[in-house]
Write a protein that holds these residues in place. Sequence first.
Motif, PDB file in Angstrom:
ATOM      1  N   UNK A 139       0.800  -1.225   0.000  1.00  0.00           N
ATOM      2  CA  UNK A 139       0.000   0.000   0.000  1.00  0.00           C
ATOM      3  C   UNK A 139       0.839   1.284   0.000  1.00  0.00           C
ATOM      4  N   UNK A 140       1.972   1.287   0.693  1.00  0.00           N
ATOM      5  CA  UNK A 140       2.769   2.522   0.786  1.00  0.00           C
ATOM      6  C   UNK A 140       3.308   2.966  -0.577  1.00  0.00           C
ATOM      7  N   UNK A 141       3.939   2.065  -1.361  1.00  0.00           N
ATOM      8  CA  UNK A 141       4.387   2.513  -2.689  1.00  0.00           C
ATOM      9  C   UNK A 141       3.228   2.862  -3.613  1.00  0.00           C
ATOM     10  N   UNK A 142       2.101   2.166  -3.479  1.00  0.00           N
ATOM     11  CA  UNK A 142       0.939   2.491  -4.300  1.00  0.00           C
ATOM     12  C   UNK A 142       0.420   3.893  -3.970  1.00  0.00           C
ATOM     13  N   UNK A 143       0.363   4.238  -2.689  1.00  0.00           N
ATOM     14  CA  UNK A 143      -0.095   5.569  -2.296  1.00  0.00           C
ATOM     15  C   UNK A 143       0.800   6.647  -2.899  1.00  0.00           C
ATOM     16  N   UNK A 144       2.110   6.423  -2.860  1.00  0.00           N
ATOM     17  CA  UNK A 144       3.032   7.397  -3.472  1.00  0.00           C
ATOM     18  C   UNK A 144       2.783   7.506  -4.977  1.00  0.00           C
ATOM     19  N   UNK A 146       0.059   7.036  -6.703  1.00  0.00           N
ATOM     20  CA  UNK A 146      -1.199   7.701  -7.100  1.00  0.00           C
ATOM     21  C   UNK A 146      -1.330   9.092  -6.493  1.00  0.00           C
ATOM     22  N   UNK A 147      -0.379   9.510  -5.666  1.00  0.00           N
ATOM     23  CA  UNK A 147      -0.363  10.885  -5.173  1.00  0.00           C
ATOM     24  C   UNK A 147      -1.148  11.132  -3.911  1.00  0.00           C
ATOM     25  N   UNK A 148      -1.280  10.110  -3.057  1.00  0.00           N
ATOM     26  CA  UNK A 148      -1.927  10.316  -1.766  1.00  0.00           C
ATOM     27  C   UNK A 148      -1.005   9.788  -0.672  1.00  0.00           C
ATOM     28  N   UNK A 149      -1.479   9.777   0.581  1.00  0.00           N
ATOM     29  CA  UNK A 149      -0.664   9.313   1.701  1.00  0.00           C
ATOM     30  C   UNK A 149      -1.477   8.369   2.575  1.00  0.00           C
ATOM     31  N   UNK A 150      -0.803   7.375   3.146  1.00  0.00           N
ATOM     32  CA  UNK A 150      -1.433   6.512   4.136  1.00  0.00           C
ATOM     33  C   UNK A 150      -1.439   7.217   5.486  1.00  0.00           C
ATOM     34  N   UNK A 151      -2.604   7.223   6.140  1.00  0.00           N
ATOM     35  CA  UNK A 151      -2.744   7.782   7.479  1.00  0.00           C
ATOM     36  C   UNK A 151      -3.180   6.645   8.400  1.00  0.00           C
ATOM     37  N   UNK A 152      -2.344   6.258   9.342  1.00  0.00           N
ATOM     38  CA  UNK A 152      -2.648   5.148  10.234  1.00  0.00           C
ATOM     39  C   UNK A 152      -3.318   5.700  11.496  1.00  0.00           C
ATOM     40  N   UNK A 153      -4.431   5.072  11.890  1.00  0.00           N
ATOM     41  CA  UNK A 153      -5.237   5.622  12.987  1.00  0.00           C
ATOM     42  C   UNK A 153      -5.123   4.787  14.259  1.00  0.00           C
ATOM     43  N   UNK A 154      -5.147   5.480  15.385  1.00  0.00           N
ATOM     44  CA  UNK A 154      -5.274   4.834  16.700  1.00  0.00           C
ATOM     45  C   UNK A 154      -6.727   4.421  16.893  1.00  0.00           C
ATOM     46  N   UNK A 155      -6.983   3.112  16.977  1.00  0.00           N
ATOM     47  CA  UNK A 155      -8.345   2.580  17.080  1.00  0.00           C
ATOM     48  C   UNK A 155      -8.437   1.649  18.273  1.00  0.00           C
ATOM     49  N   UNK A 156      -9.451   1.812  19.122  1.00  0.00           N
ATOM     50  CA  UNK A 156      -9.541   0.971  20.324  1.00  0.00           C
ATOM     51  C   UNK A 156      -9.627  -0.516  20.031  1.00  0.00           C
ATOM     52  N   UNK A 157     -10.227  -0.880  18.911  1.00  0.00           N
ATOM     53  CA  UNK A 157     -10.403  -2.290  18.571  1.00  0.00           C
ATOM     54  C   UNK A 157      -9.240  -2.847  17.759  1.00  0.00           C
ATOM     55  N   UNK A 158      -8.238  -2.021  17.459  1.00  0.00           N
ATOM     56  CA  UNK A 158      -7.069  -2.471  16.710  1.00  0.00           C
ATOM     57  C   UNK A 158      -6.004  -3.017  17.660  1.00  0.00           C
ATOM     58  N   UNK A 159      -4.985  -3.662  17.096  1.00  0.00           N
ATOM     59  CA  UNK A 159      -3.953  -4.228  17.963  1.00  0.00           C
ATOM     60  C   UNK A 159      -2.900  -3.195  18.343  1.00  0.00           C
ATOM     61  N   UNK A 160      -3.016  -1.976  17.801  1.00  0.00           N
ATOM     62  CA  UNK A 160      -2.146  -0.858  18.176  1.00  0.00           C
ATOM     63  C   UNK A 160      -3.039   0.308  18.605  1.00  0.00           C
ATOM     64  N   UNK A 161      -3.709   0.213  19.760  1.00  0.00           N
ATOM     65  CA  UNK A 161      -4.728   1.196  20.100  1.00  0.00           C
ATOM     66  C   UNK A 161      -4.203   2.520  20.632  1.00  0.00           C
ATOM     67  N   UNK A 162      -2.993   2.537  21.160  1.00  0.00           N
ATOM     68  CA  UNK A 162      -2.474   3.736  21.827  1.00  0.00           C
ATOM     69  C   UNK A 162      -1.363   4.380  21.002  1.00  0.00           C
TER      70      UNK A 162
END
Length: 275
Positions: A139-144, A146-162
Amino acid sequence: MTSPAAGFGVNTYSYIFGGSAADTVARLADQGYGGVELMFFPGHLWPAELDAAKLRGLRNLCEQRLRLVAVNMPNVDINVAAAAEEMRAYTLDLLIKFVRCAGELGAGGIIIGPGKPNPLFPMPRDRMVSHFYRALDVLAPLAREVGTRLLIENMPFAFLPDAESLMNVVDFYGDAGIRVIYDVANAHFIGEAPTEGLRRVRDRLSLVHFSDTTRQTYKHDPLGHGDVPLAGIASAMKEAGYSELPMLEIISRSPDADIADSCARMREAGFGGEA
């Protein structure tokens, strides 16, 4: 005269059942907002339902009437770090379509969840990180490209919540182009002070979501319906060099009125220009 709503962006979660993305952009532009975050959802904004002409039309509408800050998706439906290879492949296929669509629409970023653990018996963390990294490899090279950026979110139900775990994993991956979107309600729900979380993510911070919740029941309510503390957050964002609009990600059955009221509450707390 500039609308008092111009200092805020609006996520279209509340509007996904009520009309197309184009209809919603026009509706929010008429109310004077400064930006929009479109939700991917069938019937609202969905790659399989958009041909080239519809994509061009929506991009032109956003460029003319309401800046497209980012695109997002209900992450409860998909899981990039699932145990089953078939679910990971399905999720990645959808995300590739979403990233390409974000580029076609000229979105500044696309919000990605790092993946969800089984709450009863979670997979070992290092295995989930490995699955997440393999998705980023695509996804990271694809985002570059097509001219957008990946934004990773803090989500309580994700395995990286904090903020700490999220930044540690993203930093170790080593791609400076991957950014973070920080959700204030998500942080409050898990017991993280949003001011501290914002300081931790400041080096990758591109967007901040606002809504209300308590720590007992997870919500994205209008402001004033929960106990998210707004005090100090505007200052923490300024210290972090934040220059984007605050983004209201509110889920409501009467969104126009509730989002307008939330904007007023935020202005009183020092956001979006003069109160």
